[in-house]
Design an enzyme around this catalytic site. Structure first.
Site, short mmCIF file in Angstrom:
data_model
loop_
_atom_site.label_atom_id
_atom_site.label_comp_id
_atom_site.label_asym_id
_atom_site.label_seq_id
_atom_site.Cartn_x
_atom_site.Cartn_y
_atom_site.Cartn_z
N TYR A 158 0.84 -1.20 0.00
CA TYR A 158 0.00 0.00 0.00
C TYR A 158 0.87 1.25 0.00
O TYR A 158 0.67 2.17 -0.81
CB TYR A 158 -0.90 -0.05 1.23
CG TYR A 158 -1.97 1.01 1.31
CD1 TYR A 158 -2.78 1.31 0.22
CD2 TYR A 158 -2.19 1.68 2.51
CE1 TYR A 158 -3.78 2.26 0.32
CE2 TYR A 158 -3.20 2.63 2.62
CZ TYR A 158 -3.99 2.92 1.52
OH TYR A 158 -4.98 3.86 1.63
N VAL A 159 1.85 1.28 0.88
CA VAL A 159 2.72 2.45 1.00
C VAL A 159 3.53 2.66 -0.27
O VAL A 159 3.68 3.80 -0.74
CB VAL A 159 3.65 2.30 2.22
CG1 VAL A 159 4.78 3.32 2.18
CG2 VAL A 159 2.85 2.47 3.51
#
Length: 253
Positions: A158-159
């Site tokens: 996600y990051v």
């Protein structure tokens, strides 16, 4: 001082989702006509369309995989059929997946996050920015996340996708700024949505204890910032990454 979006059309990707539907409703209440993008939730998109039309705004639903160039082009053609121009683009859609440590995370999850964060934004820019540049007016708003600054364990896919998105938006802001087109990001924290209200999970004390304001934000508070950035009130703000999380993360100078 009011946020007035009358005469403008806004496209929100992932508009049938938890945060997207509130953004769409809020922009419509400010006067904008709405292009409601959805991937799978056709019934919720249709429900949202009826709601927006019920308050006197025009709305159209569009199904598309926003990571595919041909489908984004088709979405643009349908969107332009509503009013002839799209003035505001909100990149909100993102692929959901199970968070696990880097060593356990499937490669496919990194690919999906890159596609739904970076490639989606590139395709939307290629589809809608040329017209904004010609008119010398437009708003591009990406929905990022506080996780981009936290980098906690299990957030890696996600990051990485969202940090890639951040770099793209900063470059894009510099490339189109001279045409009076703004490019900004809103970074929500762990936000209360309809799902929380239905499941009575609004309170998350372990999270709230670290937030300076000692609470979670709401979907409406996220949508309010999107509406502001979409308006003429934010005409000289571009390249910004704006956390909306009660101070849980704070960009430094």
């Amino acid at each position: 001082m009011n946020i007035d979006l009358r005469g403008q059309t806004a496209l929100i990707t992932g508009a049938s989702g938890q945060l997207g539907r509130v953004m769409a409703r809020t922009l419509a209440l400010c006067g904008a006509d709405i292009v409601i993008h959805y991937m799978r939730n056709e019934s919720k998109a249709a429900e949202l369309q009826a709601e927006i039309e019920g308050i006197g705004r025009r709305a159209v639903t569009v199904q598309a995989d926003v990571t595919k160039a041909g489908e984004v082009t088709a979405m643009k053609e349908r969107a332009l059929g509503l009013t002839g121009a799209v003035d505001i683009v909100v990149a909100n859609a993102v692929v959901q997946y199970k968070w696990t440590p880097v060593l356990d995370q499937p490669i496919e999850d990194y690919i999906s996050q890159f596609e739904s964060c970076v490639i989606q934004s590139v395709l939307l820019a290629k589809a809608f920015l040329p017209d904004m540049v010609k008119r010398k007016k437009g708003r591009v708003i990406g929905i990022n996340t506080e996780c981009s600054m936290q980098n906690f364990p299990s957030q890696s896919a996600y990051v990485s996708g969202k940090r890639g998105m951040d770099g793209l938006y900063r470059v894009l802001a510099k490339e189109v700024g001279e045409y009076q087109v703004t490019v900004n990001q809103v970074a929500p924290g762990w936000t209360i949505s309809d799902k929380d209200r239905e499941n009575l999970t609004e309170r998350q004390e372990s999270y709230e204890s670290n937030v300076p304001m000692k609470r979670r934000g709401t979907d409406q508070e996220i949508a309010n910032v999107v509406a502001f950035l979409a308006s003429d009130l934010a005409s000289f703000i571009t390249g910004a990454f704006i956390p909306v999380n009660g101070g849980n993360v704070m960009p430094t100078i």
